[in-house]
Design a protein around this motif. Structure first.
Motif, PDB file in Angstrom:
ATOM      1  N   PRO A 247       0.816  -1.224   0.000  1.00  0.00           N
ATOM      2  CA  PRO A 247       0.000   0.000   0.000  1.00  0.00           C
ATOM      3  C   PRO A 247       0.848   1.271   0.000  1.00  0.00           C
ATOM      4  CG  PRO A 247      -0.727  -1.544   1.691  1.00  0.00           C
ATOM      5  CD  PRO A 247       0.595  -2.037   1.187  1.00  0.00           C
ATOM      6  N   ALA A 248       0.232   2.355  -0.457  1.00  0.00           N
ATOM      7  CA  ALA A 248       0.862   3.672  -0.398  1.00  0.00           C
ATOM      8  C   ALA A 248       0.986   4.120   1.056  1.00  0.00           C
ATOM      9  CB  ALA A 248       0.032   4.679  -1.183  1.00  0.00           C
ATOM     10  N   VAL A 249       2.072   4.820   1.360  1.00  0.00           N
ATOM     11  CA  VAL A 249       2.294   5.335   2.715  1.00  0.00           C
ATOM     12  C   VAL A 249       2.770   6.786   2.613  1.00  0.00           C
ATOM     13  CG1 VAL A 249       2.817   3.106   3.782  1.00  0.00           C
ATOM     14  CG2 VAL A 249       4.646   4.441   2.732  1.00  0.00           C
ATOM     15  N   PRO A 250       2.438   7.616   3.608  1.00  0.00           N
ATOM     16  CA  PRO A 250       2.897   9.008   3.574  1.00  0.00           C
ATOM     17  C   PRO A 250       4.414   9.086   3.650  1.00  0.00           C
ATOM     18  CG  PRO A 250       1.178   8.677   5.230  1.00  0.00           C
ATOM     19  CD  PRO A 250       1.619   7.324   4.796  1.00  0.00           C
ATOM     20  N   ALA A 251       4.979  10.040   2.918  1.00  0.00           N
ATOM     21  CA  ALA A 251       6.424  10.249   2.999  1.00  0.00           C
ATOM     22  C   ALA A 251       6.780  10.660   4.423  1.00  0.00           C
ATOM     23  CB  ALA A 251       6.851  11.331   2.008  1.00  0.00           C
ATOM     24  N   GLY A 252       7.714   9.966   5.019  1.00  0.00           N
ATOM     25  CA  GLY A 252       8.090  10.245   6.402  1.00  0.00           C
ATOM     26  C   GLY A 252       7.400   9.349   7.400  1.00  0.00           C
ATOM     27  N   GLY A 253       6.389   8.604   6.945  1.00  0.00           N
ATOM     28  CA  GLY A 253       5.710   7.672   7.839  1.00  0.00           C
ATOM     29  C   GLY A 253       4.360   8.168   8.317  1.00  0.00           C
ATOM     30  N   VAL A 254       3.603   7.249   8.892  1.00  0.00           N
ATOM     31  CA  VAL A 254       2.247   7.542   9.333  1.00  0.00           C
ATOM     32  C   VAL A 254       2.231   8.530  10.492  1.00  0.00           C
ATOM     33  CG1 VAL A 254       0.145   6.532  10.314  1.00  0.00           C
ATOM     34  CG2 VAL A 254       1.411   5.289   8.557  1.00  0.00           C
ATOM     35  N   GLU A 255       3.148   8.383  11.447  1.00  0.00           N
ATOM     36  CA  GLU A 255       3.181   9.276  12.610  1.00  0.00           C
ATOM     37  C   GLU A 255       3.493  10.714  12.188  1.00  0.00           C
ATOM     38  OE1 GLU A 255       5.699   7.875  15.702  1.00  0.00           O
ATOM     39  OE2 GLU A 255       4.576   6.024  16.022  1.00  0.00           O
ATOM     40  N   ALA A 256       4.430  10.879  11.265  1.00  0.00           N
ATOM     41  CA  ALA A 256       4.769  12.220  10.781  1.00  0.00           C
ATOM     42  C   ALA A 256       3.582  12.851  10.055  1.00  0.00           C
ATOM     43  CB  ALA A 256       5.980  12.153   9.857  1.00  0.00           C
ATOM     44  N   TYR A 257       2.819  12.036   9.345  1.00  0.00           N
ATOM     45  CA  TYR A 257       1.646  12.548   8.622  1.00  0.00           C
ATOM     46  C   TYR A 257       0.564  12.982   9.611  1.00  0.00           C
ATOM     47  CZ  TYR A 257      -1.893  12.913   4.971  1.00  0.00           C
ATOM     48  OH  TYR A 257      -2.861  13.372   4.109  1.00  0.00           O
ATOM     49  N   ALA A 258       0.368  12.183  10.653  1.00  0.00           N
ATOM     50  CA  ALA A 258      -0.607  12.553  11.677  1.00  0.00           C
ATOM     51  C   ALA A 258      -0.203  13.849  12.371  1.00  0.00           C
ATOM     52  CB  ALA A 258      -0.743  11.419  12.707  1.00  0.00           C
ATOM     53  N   GLN A 259       1.099  14.037  12.576  1.00  0.00           N
ATOM     54  CA  GLN A 259       1.590  15.273  13.186  1.00  0.00           C
ATOM     55  C   GLN A 259       1.369  16.453  12.247  1.00  0.00           C
ATOM     56  OE1 GLN A 259       2.842  15.291  16.423  1.00  0.00           O
ATOM     57  NE2 GLN A 259       2.574  17.504  16.183  1.00  0.00           N
ATOM     58  N   TYR A 260       1.546  16.222  10.943  1.00  0.00           N
ATOM     59  CA  TYR A 260       1.270  17.284   9.961  1.00  0.00           C
ATOM     60  C   TYR A 260      -0.184  17.728  10.048  1.00  0.00           C
ATOM     61  CZ  TYR A 260      -0.648  19.010   5.604  1.00  0.00           C
ATOM     62  OH  TYR A 260      -1.369  19.732   4.685  1.00  0.00           O
ATOM     63  N   LEU A 261      -1.110  16.768  10.119  1.00  0.00           N
ATOM     64  CA  LEU A 261      -2.531  17.102  10.196  1.00  0.00           C
ATOM     65  C   LEU A 261      -2.830  17.907  11.460  1.00  0.00           C
ATOM     66  CD1 LEU A 261      -4.176  13.739   9.051  1.00  0.00           C
ATOM     67  CD2 LEU A 261      -3.893  15.817   7.710  1.00  0.00           C
ATOM     68  N   ALA A 262      -2.224  17.506  12.583  1.00  0.00           N
ATOM     69  CA  ALA A 262      -2.475  18.207  13.843  1.00  0.00           C
ATOM     70  C   ALA A 262      -1.890  19.613  13.849  1.00  0.00           C
ATOM     71  CB  ALA A 262      -1.903  17.384  15.006  1.00  0.00           C
ATOM     72  N   ASP A 263      -0.681  19.754  13.312  1.00  0.00           N
ATOM     73  CA  ASP A 263       0.020  21.044  13.369  1.00  0.00           C
ATOM     74  C   ASP A 263      -0.558  22.065  12.394  1.00  0.00           C
ATOM     75  OD1 ASP A 263       1.672  20.075  15.320  1.00  0.00           O
ATOM     76  OD2 ASP A 263       3.350  19.634  13.983  1.00  0.00           O
ATOM     77  N   ASN A 264      -1.123  21.611  11.303  1.00  0.00           N
ATOM     78  CA  ASN A 264      -1.559  22.525  10.254  1.00  0.00           C
ATOM     79  C   ASN A 264      -3.070  22.724  10.204  1.00  0.00           C
ATOM     80  OD1 ASN A 264       0.991  23.137   8.384  1.00  0.00           O
ATOM     81  ND2 ASN A 264       1.133  21.029   9.111  1.00  0.00           N
ATOM     82  N   GLN A 265      -3.775  22.102  11.118  1.00  0.00           N
ATOM     83  CA  GLN A 265      -5.237  22.245  11.138  1.00  0.00           C
ATOM     84  C   GLN A 265      -5.638  23.647  11.590  1.00  0.00           C
ATOM     85  OE1 GLN A 265      -8.363  20.583  14.175  1.00  0.00           O
ATOM     86  NE2 GLN A 265      -7.889  18.933  12.753  1.00  0.00           N
ATOM     87  N   ARG A 266      -6.512  24.293  10.847  1.00  0.00           N
ATOM     88  CA  ARG A 266      -7.068  25.594  11.205  1.00  0.00           C
ATOM     89  C   ARG A 266      -8.544  25.391  11.523  1.00  0.00           C
ATOM     90  NH1 ARG A 266      -4.987  28.836   5.835  1.00  0.00           N
ATOM     91  NH2 ARG A 266      -2.761  28.365   6.009  1.00  0.00           N
ATOM     92  N   TYR A 267      -8.860  25.362  12.794  1.00  0.00           N
ATOM     93  CA  TYR A 267     -10.254  25.114  13.177  1.00  0.00           C
ATOM     94  C   TYR A 267     -11.089  26.314  12.742  1.00  0.00           C
ATOM     95  CZ  TYR A 267     -13.436  22.183  15.858  1.00  0.00           C
ATOM     96  OH  TYR A 267     -14.419  21.313  16.229  1.00  0.00           O
ATOM     97  N   PRO A 268     -12.031  26.147  11.817  1.00  0.00           N
ATOM     98  CA  PRO A 268     -12.819  27.284  11.340  1.00  0.00           C
ATOM     99  C   PRO A 268     -13.581  27.964  12.476  1.00  0.00           C
ATOM    100  CG  PRO A 268     -13.120  25.384   9.913  1.00  0.00           C
ATOM    101  CD  PRO A 268     -12.391  24.897  11.127  1.00  0.00           C
TER     102      PRO A 268
END
Length: 262
Positions: free
Chosen positions: A43-64
């Motif tokens: 399967p396809a995996v995020p560059a840097g791994g799953v944990e790094a991708y989850a951190q990207y989502l958390a750090d870059n989320q802008r709660y409307p």
């Protein structure tokens, strides 16, 4: 008799490579170039791994802001295709949750890092992937207080009463205009830039009856000057339209993320 046996052996020798080749084709069929796979060998995996991708989502989320004011929260499920090049395409919300949250989830996925593409039967292939994006309201994100007691409402320290506003506070000009002002006026701290630190600073503030923003403090610090810059931005931000309760303006507490991205 010997001549006949030689001919049979020669025919068999010619037939064996063809049979082996046919068997090899059956075992390793070439994937269709444009086919989208749901299940693959690798399967396809995020560059840097799953944990790094989850951190990207958390750090870059802008709660409307509008979603915060409505108390909208939950998980938005996004499906998309990871192309052979690793880029994301065809991103859609599988089950709509809230218009603002759906839009933010799509923005996060589309702006995210590349993926390592899927492989199937020895070749890179396109794969359909599903990722959940969770939105959780921070504590005290949308509390409002009235300066006069209200019947049946819990009292807060100082003789005020905690109420649910009839009309929540909102930025003058709208949410998009407010975040656009934040981005336009943001001064990325030199130290944070040198250290390549990015993420979001959660800031709490009070929206007064006149729409001014006071009592600003950081709830989720990042350091390296980012916290101080987030405080400066909120303190200098344009006024809001205050919350109202029973037709009268009241103070409202708000928590918003200030995003820092290199």
């Amino acid at each position: 008799m010997r001549s006949s046996l030689r001919r049979l052996a020669f025919v068999a020798a010619l037939a064996l490579p063809a049979a082996a080749q046919a068997q090899q084709k059956l075992k390793y069929p070439k994937p269709q170039p444009d086919q989208i796979y749901d299940a693959v060998a690798q399967p396809a995996v995020p560059a840097g791994g799953v944990e790094a991708y989850a951190q990207y989502l958390a750090d870059n989320q802008r709660y409307p802001t509008a979603a915060l004011q409505r108390g909208a929260a939950g998980t938005v499920t996004v499906t998309f295709v990871v192309e052979k090049s690793g880029v994301v395409s065809e991103a859609v919300v599988a089950a709509p949750l809230d218009p603002e949250l759906d839009a933010e989830a799509l923005r996060l996925i589309k702006a995210g890092p590349k993926w390592t593409p899927a492989q199937h039967k020895g070749a890179k292939v396109r794969q359909r992937v599903t990722v959940p994006v969770t939105f959780q309201i921070p504590p005290d994100a949308d509390a409002a207080v009235a300066s006069a007691p209200a019947s049946g409402q819990p009292a807060a320290p100082g003789g005020t009463t905690v109420v649910a506003p009839d009309q929540p506070a909102r930025p003058v000009g709208g949410t998009d205009a407010f975040f656009e002002w934040i981005q336009k006026n943001q001064k990325y701290p030199v130290l944070a830039r040198q250290r390549k630190i990015e993420g979001r600073v959660m800031v709490e503030f009070m929206i007064q009856k006149d729409g001014s923003l006071t009592d600003v403090k950081v709830l989720k610090p990042l350091g390296s000057g980012l916290d101080q810059e987030a405080l400066r931005l909120i303190k200098a931000a344009p006024k809001w339209t205050p919350a109202t309760f029973q037709g009268q303006p009241i103070k409202q507490k708000m928590v918003l993320p200030v995003l820092f991205q290199l």
